[in-house]
Motif scaffolding. Structure first.
Motif, PDB file in Angstrom:
ATOM      1  N   VAL A 104       0.842  -1.203   0.000  1.00 53.31           N
ATOM      2  CA  VAL A 104       0.000   0.000   0.000  1.00 53.31           C
ATOM      3  C   VAL A 104       0.872   1.244   0.000  1.00 53.31           C
ATOM      4  N   GLY A 105       1.838   1.256   0.895  1.00 52.97           N
ATOM      5  CA  GLY A 105       2.826   2.330   0.901  1.00 52.97           C
ATOM      6  C   GLY A 105       2.220   3.711   1.022  1.00 52.97           C
ATOM      7  N   ASN A 106       2.807   4.662   0.322  1.00 55.44           N
ATOM      8  CA  ASN A 106       2.367   6.049   0.401  1.00 55.44           C
ATOM      9  C   ASN A 106       1.156   6.349  -0.459  1.00 55.44           C
ATOM     10  N   ALA A 107       0.645   5.328  -1.168  1.00 54.51           N
ATOM     11  CA  ALA A 107      -0.632   5.544  -1.847  1.00 54.51           C
ATOM     12  C   ALA A 107      -1.734   5.769  -0.813  1.00 54.51           C
ATOM     13  N   ASP A 108      -1.549   5.168   0.372  1.00 50.27           N
ATOM     14  CA  ASP A 108      -2.432   5.441   1.504  1.00 50.27           C
ATOM     15  C   ASP A 108      -1.609   5.257   2.773  1.00 50.27           C
ATOM     16  N   PRO A 109      -0.913   6.316   3.223  1.00 51.12           N
ATOM     17  CA  PRO A 109      -0.061   6.198   4.418  1.00 51.12           C
ATOM     18  C   PRO A 109      -0.828   5.761   5.658  1.00 51.12           C
ATOM     19  N   SER A 163       7.941   3.106  -2.567  1.00 51.37           N
ATOM     20  CA  SER A 163       8.914   3.282  -1.484  1.00 51.37           C
ATOM     21  C   SER A 163       9.802   2.047  -1.357  1.00 51.37           C
ATOM     22  N   TYR A 164       9.171   0.886  -1.371  1.00 51.89           N
ATOM     23  CA  TYR A 164       9.914  -0.363  -1.246  1.00 51.89           C
ATOM     24  C   TYR A 164      10.870  -0.559  -2.417  1.00 51.89           C
ATOM     25  N   MET A 165      10.388  -0.299  -3.641  1.00 51.10           N
ATOM     26  CA  MET A 165      11.241  -0.459  -4.809  1.00 51.10           C
ATOM     27  C   MET A 165      12.362   0.570  -4.809  1.00 51.10           C
ATOM     28  N   GLY A 166      12.083   1.775  -4.272  1.00 51.52           N
ATOM     29  CA  GLY A 166      13.141   2.768  -4.160  1.00 51.52           C
ATOM     30  C   GLY A 166      14.266   2.272  -3.266  1.00 51.52           C
ATOM     31  N   ALA A 201       2.892  15.685  -6.924  1.00 50.22           N
ATOM     32  CA  ALA A 201       2.662  17.105  -7.236  1.00 50.22           C
ATOM     33  C   ALA A 201       3.613  17.996  -6.447  1.00 50.22           C
ATOM     34  N   TRP A 202       3.840  17.639  -5.182  1.00 48.36           N
ATOM     35  CA  TRP A 202       4.760  18.435  -4.357  1.00 48.36           C
ATOM     36  C   TRP A 202       6.192  18.350  -4.874  1.00 48.36           C
ATOM     37  N   LEU A 203       6.640  17.155  -5.227  1.00 49.71           N
ATOM     38  CA  LEU A 203       7.989  16.999  -5.771  1.00 49.71           C
ATOM     39  C   LEU A 203       8.133  17.735  -7.097  1.00 49.71           C
ATOM     40  N   ASP A 204       7.081  17.716  -7.912  1.00 47.48           N
ATOM     41  CA  ASP A 204       7.105  18.478  -9.177  1.00 47.48           C
ATOM     42  C   ASP A 204       7.208  19.972  -8.892  1.00 47.48           C
ATOM     43  N   TYR A 217      15.646   7.397  -7.001  1.00 50.02           N
ATOM     44  CA  TYR A 217      15.159   6.075  -6.612  1.00 50.02           C
ATOM     45  C   TYR A 217      13.646   6.033  -6.398  1.00 50.02           C
ATOM     46  N   TYR A 218      13.082   7.117  -5.911  1.00 47.17           N
ATOM     47  CA  TYR A 218      11.658   7.122  -5.576  1.00 47.17           C
ATOM     48  C   TYR A 218      10.856   7.766  -6.695  1.00 47.17           C
TER      49      TYR A 218
END
Length: 446
Positions: A304-309, A350-353, A426-429, A412-413
């Protein structure tokens, strides 16, 4: 088998499951993937030749019956040992007798070893030279995965055959045979089996013919005749006979790992119904609920990761609630967390990063910490230049400043386009656009 063994086998004093054991290949029910027309094992049996076998599968699927069929079809001596109660002395005795039978009568011995996974490495190794000489053919039976439980030398000299749980159609055939056979079965009893009772027996047996026949025998022998002189085998009798449905589950073997695998993959695949089924199976079979809770916590971060923290918070809360209230009520927060994670948007970014960063760390030279990021809390740090040029992010607009945090600034992320990661992306962009629009901002030490 000798005459005594044969007489005992035919005796009606033996359990129904033993009496109904198939005597011929044509009587054998199930395992069509191994014994169907044209399949290798069937061709070997029909030719009267056989190789050493490891029969792997759950209880009641026909492992022992198949071993006896092998002996009958190949006209071999049949000797049976149980690895739970037998040791090296028992093996040596069988080896000596098998050697004599080969020398005197040119007869090969089928040595059936039930529960062979209970043999330790030394006991397994003791079989090897005798298998090489050819006067013994091993047929081992195990409910444990042989690739985990048996050593490679024994496996290389045997063919591993996985037996599957019997289908309801297979069990229905066995049930009808038991009810209709007046010699070995219950054909002399006037049994009136209701459709509801039949359905319950077939489902509750869970692919286990022994469970089915034991329940049938108990029900028939303990139910009084009705006014018509028949035994009314209805749903109530069936439920009493089989009691709690037996779920095939071993807490340290295949069922343990396969079921938790199906559970996690159902969550990952966003199927809450399937996930709840596997959760119910594990809890019903007595799986350690803390093990399930730990896997939910892992899945919340991995899948699930950061798609739904919030998924991680729900999973950890379920784990803590389970520890606090215990079972049976602890099942409820486990179910809630299972459904929440299965229904949540998914991202393993996150995990793949982390995996990608770890891969770089293994393949490349280890990167040194940039001088401006090194600790500057001790007196000699200024002499070494540590910390000089570091820009404090909170002193800048949006609490962000563009500086180098790892040599080469690798990526990586990569957030997904699902759930909360849409906002993260959006924030990183936005920060990237700030870099491009701010000439004063610079990479590296300032």
């Amino acid at each position: 088998m000798d005459l005594f063994d044969s007489a005992v086998e035919e005796s009606n004093s033996r359990p129904l499951a033993i009496r109904m054991s198939p005597r011929t290949l044509e009587d054998y029910v199930g395992q069509e993937h191994l014994l169907g027309p044209g399949k290798l094992l069937r061709r070997l049996l029909e030719s009267g030749r056989i190789v050493s076998l490891i029969l792997y599968g759950p209880p009641g699927t026909g492992k022992t019956a198949f071993a006896r069929l092998v002996a009958r079809r190949t006209k071999s001596r049949f000797k049976a040992l149980n690895a739970v109660t037998s040791g090296l002395a028992d093996l040596r005795k069988e080896f000596d007798e098998a050697s004599e039978a080969k020398k005197l009568y040119q007869q090969t011995t089928i040595l059936f070893l039930d529960e062979i996974h209970h043999f330790n490495k030394s006991q397994q190794d003791a079989l090897l030279p005798h298998l090489e000489q050819g006067f013994i053919i091993l047929v081992g039976a195990t409910t444990q995965n042989p690739f985990f439980a048996l050593n490679s030398a024994l496996l290389s000299r045997s063919r591993v055959c996985e037996l599957h749980p019997l289908s309801e159609n297979n069990l229905s055939i066995i049930l009808d045979r038991a009810l209709g056979d007046p010699q070995k079965g219950l054909g002399n009893y006037n049994v009136s089996l209701s459709p509801e009772a039949r359905t319950h027996l077939l489902k509750a047996a869970s692919g286990d013919a022994r469970t089915l026949l034991n329940a049938l025998e108990v029900g028939v022998l303990t139910t009084p005749l009705d006014e018509k002189g028949s035994i009314p085998f209805d749903l109530e009798v069936a439920q009493e006979s089989i009691q709690k449905k037996l779920v095939q589950y071993d807490s340290a073997g295949d069922q343990h790992y396969d079921t938790i695998s199906a559970f996690i993959k159902s969550i990952r695949g966003s199927d809450p119904d399937a996930a709840l089924y596997w959760l119910a199976k594990m809890l019903y079979a007595g799986e350690d609920p803390r093990f399930i809770a730990r896997r939910l916590v892992i899945s919340s971060a991995e899948d699930v990761g950061n798609a739904d923290p919030q998924g991680l918070a729900v999973a950890v809360a379920a784990q803590q609630a389970l520890e606090f209230i215990g079972l049976p009520e602890g099942r409820i927060p486990l179910a809630q967390a299972t459904v929440y994670l299965a229904c949540a948007p998914k991202s393993n970014a996150s995990y793949m990063g982390l995996e990608n960063a770890t891969s770089d760390l293994k393949k490349e030279s280890t990167k040194e910490v940039p001088t401006h990021l090194k600790g500057a809390h001790y007196p000699g740090a200024k002499v070494l230049g540590h910390g000089q040029g570091y820009q404090y992010a909170h002193d800048h607009p949006d609490h962000y400043v563009n500086q180098e945090y790892v040599p080469g600034s690798p990526k990586y992320y990569f957030p997904s386009n699902l759930g909360y990661e849409v906002k993260i992306k959006a924030w990183l962009d936005h920060l990237q656009k700030m870099d491009k629009s701010s000439p004063a901002s610079q990479k590296g030490i300032s």
